[in-house]
Scaffold this motif. Structure first.
Motif, PDB file in Angstrom:
ATOM      1  N   PHE A 109      -9.542   3.806   7.668  1.00  0.00           N
ATOM      2  CA  PHE A 109      -9.573   2.671   6.754  1.00  0.00           C
ATOM      3  C   PHE A 109      -9.583   3.232   5.336  1.00  0.00           C
ATOM      4  O   PHE A 109     -10.486   3.986   4.967  1.00  0.00           O
ATOM      5  CB  PHE A 109     -10.817   1.811   6.978  1.00  0.00           C
ATOM      6  N   TYR A 110      -8.611   2.862   4.546  1.00  0.00           N
ATOM      7  CA  TYR A 110      -8.543   3.299   3.154  1.00  0.00           C
ATOM      8  C   TYR A 110      -9.164   2.220   2.285  1.00  0.00           C
ATOM      9  O   TYR A 110      -8.596   1.147   2.099  1.00  0.00           O
ATOM     10  CB  TYR A 110      -7.098   3.587   2.757  1.00  0.00           C
ATOM     11  N   ILE A 111     -10.329   2.504   1.732  1.00  0.00           N
ATOM     12  CA  ILE A 111     -11.091   1.526   0.963  1.00  0.00           C
ATOM     13  C   ILE A 111     -10.764   1.638  -0.522  1.00  0.00           C
ATOM     14  O   ILE A 111     -10.525   0.629  -1.188  1.00  0.00           O
ATOM     15  CB  ILE A 111     -12.615   1.722   1.192  1.00  0.00           C
ATOM     16  N   ASN A 112     -10.793   2.859  -1.071  1.00  0.00           N
ATOM     17  CA  ASN A 112     -10.516   3.143  -2.484  1.00  0.00           C
ATOM     18  C   ASN A 112     -11.356   2.303  -3.436  1.00  0.00           C
ATOM     19  O   ASN A 112     -10.898   1.900  -4.501  1.00  0.00           O
ATOM     20  CB  ASN A 112      -9.027   2.975  -2.789  1.00  0.00           C
ATOM     21  N   GLY A 113     -12.592   2.007  -3.046  1.00  0.00           N
ATOM     22  CA  GLY A 113     -13.515   1.278  -3.910  1.00  0.00           C
ATOM     23  C   GLY A 113     -13.222  -0.198  -4.060  1.00  0.00           C
ATOM     24  O   GLY A 113     -13.784  -0.852  -4.939  1.00  0.00           O
ATOM     25  N   GLU A 114     -12.354  -0.761  -3.239  1.00  0.00           N
ATOM     26  CA  GLU A 114     -11.982  -2.171  -3.364  1.00  0.00           C
ATOM     27  C   GLU A 114     -12.794  -3.027  -2.399  1.00  0.00           C
ATOM     28  O   GLU A 114     -12.922  -2.715  -1.213  1.00  0.00           O
ATOM     29  CB  GLU A 114     -10.493  -2.345  -3.078  1.00  0.00           C
ATOM     30  N   ALA A 115     -13.319  -4.125  -2.916  1.00  0.00           N
ATOM     31  CA  ALA A 115     -14.186  -5.004  -2.124  1.00  0.00           C
ATOM     32  C   ALA A 115     -13.416  -5.677  -0.989  1.00  0.00           C
ATOM     33  O   ALA A 115     -13.941  -5.812   0.125  1.00  0.00           O
ATOM     34  CB  ALA A 115     -14.829  -6.051  -3.020  1.00  0.00           C
ATOM     35  N   SER A 116     -12.187  -6.089  -1.221  1.00  0.00           N
ATOM     36  CA  SER A 116     -11.434  -6.797  -0.188  1.00  0.00           C
ATOM     37  C   SER A 116     -11.140  -5.887   1.009  1.00  0.00           C
ATOM     38  O   SER A 116     -11.233  -6.324   2.162  1.00  0.00           O
ATOM     39  CB  SER A 116     -10.134  -7.344  -0.764  1.00  0.00           C
ATOM     40  N   LYS A 117     -10.816  -4.622   0.753  1.00  0.00           N
ATOM     41  CA  LYS A 117     -10.561  -3.688   1.855  1.00  0.00           C
ATOM     42  C   LYS A 117     -11.842  -3.370   2.613  1.00  0.00           C
ATOM     43  O   LYS A 117     -11.832  -3.205   3.826  1.00  0.00           O
ATOM     44  CB  LYS A 117      -9.922  -2.408   1.326  1.00  0.00           C
ATOM     45  N   PHE A 118     -12.964  -3.287   1.885  1.00  0.00           N
ATOM     46  CA  PHE A 118     -14.236  -3.037   2.562  1.00  0.00           C
ATOM     47  C   PHE A 118     -14.639  -4.239   3.409  1.00  0.00           C
ATOM     48  O   PHE A 118     -15.180  -4.076   4.503  1.00  0.00           O
ATOM     49  CB  PHE A 118     -15.343  -2.707   1.555  1.00  0.00           C
ATOM     50  N   HIS A 119     -14.381  -5.447   2.945  1.00  0.00           N
ATOM     51  CA  HIS A 119     -14.704  -6.649   3.733  1.00  0.00           C
ATOM     52  C   HIS A 119     -13.869  -6.708   5.007  1.00  0.00           C
ATOM     53  O   HIS A 119     -14.367  -7.129   6.051  1.00  0.00           O
ATOM     54  CB  HIS A 119     -14.513  -7.919   2.900  1.00  0.00           C
TER      55      HIS A 119
END
Length: 160
Positions: free
Chosen positions: A142-152
């Protein structure tokens, strides 16, 4: 031969029904968290919330006798997450063995059964080897890159 099929079907249903227990007490995922500063945190995924992860820094055997504290990582500090399910090697091996035995089962239900047995001489060991490799090496990334939508979306996909 049909009785063996029904017996194996009964065992499969019984095993899946008996596996329904409290999964919150037992973690299921190994996790590797790569930080935005190129740091690596690895351990066992305890839980996720809307904005952070809880990670136990150790193995599944260490989880029974914890000696270290749980690490909290918030999503702005995460660039990538890799997860691997517990007992993936064993599950992959069993699934591969089942697929390798499928010609015997299919030919015994719809045919005479001898041809499927000959085919399974090749497919059974091939299924075990392939399932073990896939189950032992598969990781979800999972590539999050500090983004809230990807973490959700990661938070929604994780099942405990």
């Amino acid at each position: 031969m049909k009785s063996i099929f029904y017996l194996s079907l009964f065992i499969l249903i019984f095993v899946s029904a008996s596996a329904q227990n409290d999964s919150a007490a037992r973690p299921k995922h190994k996790i590797w968290v790569y930080g935005s500063d190129a740091s690596l945190t690895q351990g066992i995924l305890i839980s996720t919330s809307d904005s952070s992860l809880r990670i136990f820094p150790g193995s599944f055997n260490d989880w029974r006798h914890p000696k270290s504290a749980v690490i909290h990582k918030s999503y702005p500090d995460i660039s990538k997450i890799e997860t691997h399910k517990k007992n993936g090697f064993l599950k992959g091996t069993l699934i591969g063995a089942g697929i390798g035995l499928a010609p015997v089962i299919v030919s015994s239900i719809f045919g005479e059964g001898e041809g499927g047995a000959y085919v399974s001489i090749i497919t059974f060991p091939l299924g075990i080897i392939t399932g073990a490799i896939i189950g032992g090496t598969s990781k979800k990334k999972f590539y999050i890159n500090g983004e809230a939508s990807k973490f959700h979306s990661f938070h929604k996909r994780m099942k405990y």
